[in-house]
Scaffold this motif. Structure first.
Motif, PDB file in Angstrom:
ATOM      1  N   ARG A   1       7.772  15.343 -31.495  1.00 19.28           N
ATOM      2  CA  ARG A   1       8.631  15.715 -30.368  1.00 19.28           C
ATOM      3  C   ARG A   1       9.659  16.762 -30.783  1.00 19.28           C
ATOM      4  O   ARG A   1       9.971  17.690 -30.027  1.00 19.28           O
TER       5      ARG A   1
ATOM      6  N   ARG B   1      10.028  20.647 -29.256  1.00 16.95           N
ATOM      7  CA  ARG B   1      11.241  21.220 -28.656  1.00 16.95           C
ATOM      8  C   ARG B   1      11.564  22.587 -29.248  1.00 16.95           C
ATOM      9  O   ARG B   1      12.382  23.322 -28.693  1.00 16.95           O
TER      10      ARG B   1
ATOM     11  N   TYR C   1       7.812  17.592 -21.076  1.00 16.44           N
ATOM     12  CA  TYR C   1       7.641  16.328 -21.804  1.00 16.44           C
ATOM     13  C   TYR C   1       8.492  16.220 -23.064  1.00 16.44           C
ATOM     14  O   TYR C   1       9.121  15.172 -23.300  1.00 16.44           O
ATOM     15  N   PRO C   2       8.578  17.263 -23.905  1.00 15.42           N
ATOM     16  CA  PRO C   2       9.378  17.110 -25.131  1.00 15.42           C
ATOM     17  C   PRO C   2      10.857  16.847 -24.874  1.00 15.42           C
ATOM     18  O   PRO C   2      11.570  16.360 -25.752  1.00 15.42           O
TER      19      PRO C   2
ATOM     20  N   ARG D   1      13.227  11.529 -22.096  1.00 18.34           N
ATOM     21  CA  ARG D   1      13.532  10.309 -22.846  1.00 18.34           C
ATOM     22  C   ARG D   1      13.065   9.111 -22.030  1.00 18.34           C
ATOM     23  O   ARG D   1      13.032   9.165 -20.804  1.00 18.34           O
TER      24      ARG D   1
END
Length: 275
Positions: free
Chosen positions: A79, A83, A109-110, A113
């Motif tokens: 992840r 980003r 998505y990245p 949370r």
């Protein structure tokens, strides 16, 4: 094109990549400058896309490492890497029946949370990506129904929505007509000069690569034949050696960047010599 920086510097160190026992990229040492646009060019089956896949952590090295600002990307959490690095793969496959907007939303998505709702910032990133790629009017269309060029722009929008400082684009102009090729390359230039993003892209057109890139990597047989500023790298001798095409390299009348003009292979098409 912007001034390079050390941030978002992507490097390979003794990198070997392949599929099974078949090594495609063989012992490559490269440093791609941060804050710049790099174009990777070369003949078919020379290792361009394989190199990009290795740099994106889609392909595990047979040997060597890939580092981003000195850190081994294979030791970074997935992840965290997502980003920092966005990717447009060469043959992207969308989930069946997904709409353009739903596809582009996947780019966020990245940044999500667990139990965190979709935010205004997320939607803004999606809207900007759709607008920049001219896909707003396609947002409710199924990706399956799109033409090749429309589908390519939708995938570029996904990569933009990911909002990373580093973008890897594998043949972003594939399936696009000339106008949309230039639109995409102009967008790459804007992302670099206005937003400071580092871009690494695989291209086939040498003139476009020289016009839009700060840094050029010419691949041949799994290794770089040359790397550096296009004006220094792109010579008639190099083109003949790597592509087996006799040519002249002249200044582009619009930009002054190197323009490859293949020599005529038929006497009928050759310009007659002056008397």
């Amino acid at each position: 094109m912007s001034t390079t920086s050390t941030a978002n510097e992507l490097s390979t160190h003794g990198l070997k990549l392949g599929y099974g026992a078949n090594i495609i990229v063989d012992g490559v040492d490269l440093t791609l400058p941060g804050g710049a646009v790099t174009a990777v060019v070369g003949p078919n089956a020379c290792g361009k896309s394989t190199l990009l896949r290795g740099m994106a952590r889609l392909l595990a090295p047979a040997a060597g490492t890939v580092t981003l600002d000195g850190s081994d990307i294979h030791r970074m959490p997935a992840r965290a890497l997502a980003r920092r690095m966005g990717l447009l793969p060469q043959q992207a496959i969308a989930p069946e029946g997904v709409t353009v907007e739903a596809l582009v939303r996947l780019g966020r998505y990245p940044h999500q949370r667990m139990l965190t709702p979709w935010s205004k910032a997320d939607q803004t990133a999606v809207e900007e990506a759709l607008e920049r790629t001219g896909t707003t009017v396609l947002r409710d269309r199924s990706v399956d129904e799109l033409s090749g060029g429309q589908r390519q722009r939708a995938w570029i929008a996904l990569a933009l929505a990911q909002d990373t400082p580093l973008l890897l684009l594998d043949e972003p102009t594939t399936f696009l007509d000339l106008r949309h090729q230039l639109d995409v390359l102009d967008l790459v230039e804007e992302l670099n000069t206005e937003a400071g993003r580092t871009v690494v892209m695989v291209l086939h057109d040498l003139g476009q690569a020289a016009r839009y890139a700060d840094h050029l990597v010419v691949m041949c047989d799994g290794r770089p034949a040359a790397a550096g500023p296009p004006a220094e790298v792109l010579t008639a001798e190099l083109v003949e050696e790597v592509f087996q095409v006799e040519c002249r390299v002249v200044p582009d009348p619009e930009t002054g960047t190197p323009l490859v003009v293949p020599r005529a292979r038929s006497g009928r098409r050759a310009v007659p010599a002056a008397p």
